[in-house]
Scaffold this motif. Structure first.
Motif, PDB file in Angstrom:
ATOM      1  N   ILE A   3      -4.175   0.416   0.568  1.00  0.00           N
ATOM      2  CA  ILE A   3      -4.545   1.425   1.557  1.00  0.00           C
ATOM      3  C   ILE A   3      -6.043   1.439   1.856  1.00  0.00           C
ATOM      4  CG2 ILE A   3      -4.723   3.323  -0.094  1.00  0.00           C
ATOM      5  CD1 ILE A   3      -3.376   5.098   2.103  1.00  0.00           C
ATOM      6  N   GLY A   4      -6.877   1.175   0.871  1.00  0.00           N
ATOM      7  CA  GLY A   4      -8.317   1.148   1.106  1.00  0.00           C
ATOM      8  C   GLY A   4      -8.717   0.041   2.067  1.00  0.00           C
ATOM      9  N   ALA A  27       5.143   3.443   7.636  1.00  0.00           N
ATOM     10  CA  ALA A  27       5.483   3.419   6.215  1.00  0.00           C
ATOM     11  C   ALA A  27       4.967   2.111   5.629  1.00  0.00           C
ATOM     12  CB  ALA A  27       6.991   3.517   6.034  1.00  0.00           C
ATOM     13  N   PRO A  28       4.405   2.163   4.424  1.00  0.00           N
ATOM     14  CA  PRO A  28       3.978   0.910   3.809  1.00  0.00           C
ATOM     15  C   PRO A  28       5.179  -0.010   3.632  1.00  0.00           C
ATOM     16  CG  PRO A  28       3.870   2.727   2.231  1.00  0.00           C
ATOM     17  CD  PRO A  28       4.206   3.314   3.556  1.00  0.00           C
ATOM     18  N   SER A  29       4.954  -1.284   3.813  1.00  0.00           N
ATOM     19  CA  SER A  29       6.050  -2.252   3.713  1.00  0.00           C
ATOM     20  C   SER A  29       6.538  -2.417   2.296  1.00  0.00           C
ATOM     21  CB  SER A  29       5.609  -3.600   4.279  1.00  0.00           C
ATOM     22  OG  SER A  29       5.457  -3.501   5.673  1.00  0.00           O
ATOM     23  N   ARG A  37       0.564   1.909  -2.356  1.00  0.00           N
ATOM     24  CA  ARG A  37       1.086   1.509  -1.055  1.00  0.00           C
ATOM     25  C   ARG A  37       0.547   0.120  -0.703  1.00  0.00           C
ATOM     26  NH1 ARG A  37      -0.121   7.024  -0.706  1.00  0.00           N
ATOM     27  NH2 ARG A  37       1.405   8.295   0.391  1.00  0.00           N
ATOM     28  N   LEU A  38       1.436  -0.728  -0.183  1.00  0.00           N
ATOM     29  CA  LEU A  38       1.037  -2.058   0.267  1.00  0.00           C
ATOM     30  C   LEU A  38       1.439  -2.225   1.727  1.00  0.00           C
ATOM     31  CD1 LEU A  38       2.118  -4.190  -2.832  1.00  0.00           C
ATOM     32  CD2 LEU A  38      -0.187  -3.383  -2.253  1.00  0.00           C
ATOM     33  N   TYR A  39       0.497  -2.685   2.525  1.00  0.00           N
ATOM     34  CA  TYR A  39       0.698  -2.797   3.965  1.00  0.00           C
ATOM     35  C   TYR A  39       0.579  -4.248   4.423  1.00  0.00           C
ATOM     36  CZ  TYR A  39       0.000   2.255   3.944  1.00  0.00           C
ATOM     37  OH  TYR A  39       0.110   3.603   3.695  1.00  0.00           O
ATOM     38  N   THR A  40       1.327  -4.577   5.469  1.00  0.00           N
ATOM     39  CA  THR A  40       1.274  -5.902   6.075  1.00  0.00           C
ATOM     40  C   THR A  40       0.418  -5.845   7.339  1.00  0.00           C
ATOM     41  OG1 THR A  40       3.197  -5.487   7.460  1.00  0.00           O
ATOM     42  CG2 THR A  40       3.624  -6.412   5.253  1.00  0.00           C
TER      43      THR A  40
END
Length: 135
Positions: A3-4, A27-29, A37-40
């Motif tokens: 998220i950072g 929503a985080p993937s 949270r991990l995002y694409t």
């Protein structure tokens, strides 16, 4: 991305990103083993759409409506022709609304610039008078 990193890439605060997650806009993937949270890149692109809509005054529900339409249009499964046309019409409506809001903001910006120039002129005039009365 965590998220950072997403916050830095999108120039959104952590709090704002979490809020969009809580409201279901983005929503985080995935989540890491530690629960982070991990995002694409696709998640970041979605946040950028939201970030661009926000200053134009679109509501969260409007953002959600546009994102649902674009998600459906981009889905692997092609929508039925009538559904596709309805989705395209929804996107067209948002494009028209965005264009109108941009025009409104341009007008407001012109007025604000005129006001700032007026104040600058007054300060310049007042400064000139002070210089002549001080002599």
């Amino acid at each position: 991305m965590q998220i950072g990193e997403v916050a830095a890439a999108t120039e959104l605060s952590l709090r704002t990103i979490r809020h969009y997650d809580e409201t279901g806009l983005v929503a985080p993937s995935a989540r890491s083993r530690g629960g982070f949270r991990l995002y694409t890149e696709a998640d970041v692109a979605r946040l950028m759409v939201i970030r661009r809509m926000k200053p134009l005054g679109f509501t969260l529900d409007e953002m959600r409506s546009l994102l649902e339409a674009t998600d459906r249009l981009d889905a692997d499964e092609e929508p039925r022709p009538e559904e596709r046309e309805e989705l395209l019409e929804r996107v067209r409506g948002f494009e028209e609304a965005a264009q109108q809001r941009v025009l409104t903001l341009r007008t407001q910006l012109e007025r604000a610039e005129d006001f700032a120039a007026t104040l600058r002129g007054r300060l310049h005039d007042a400064g000139g008078r002070d210089a002549t009365t001080a002599s």
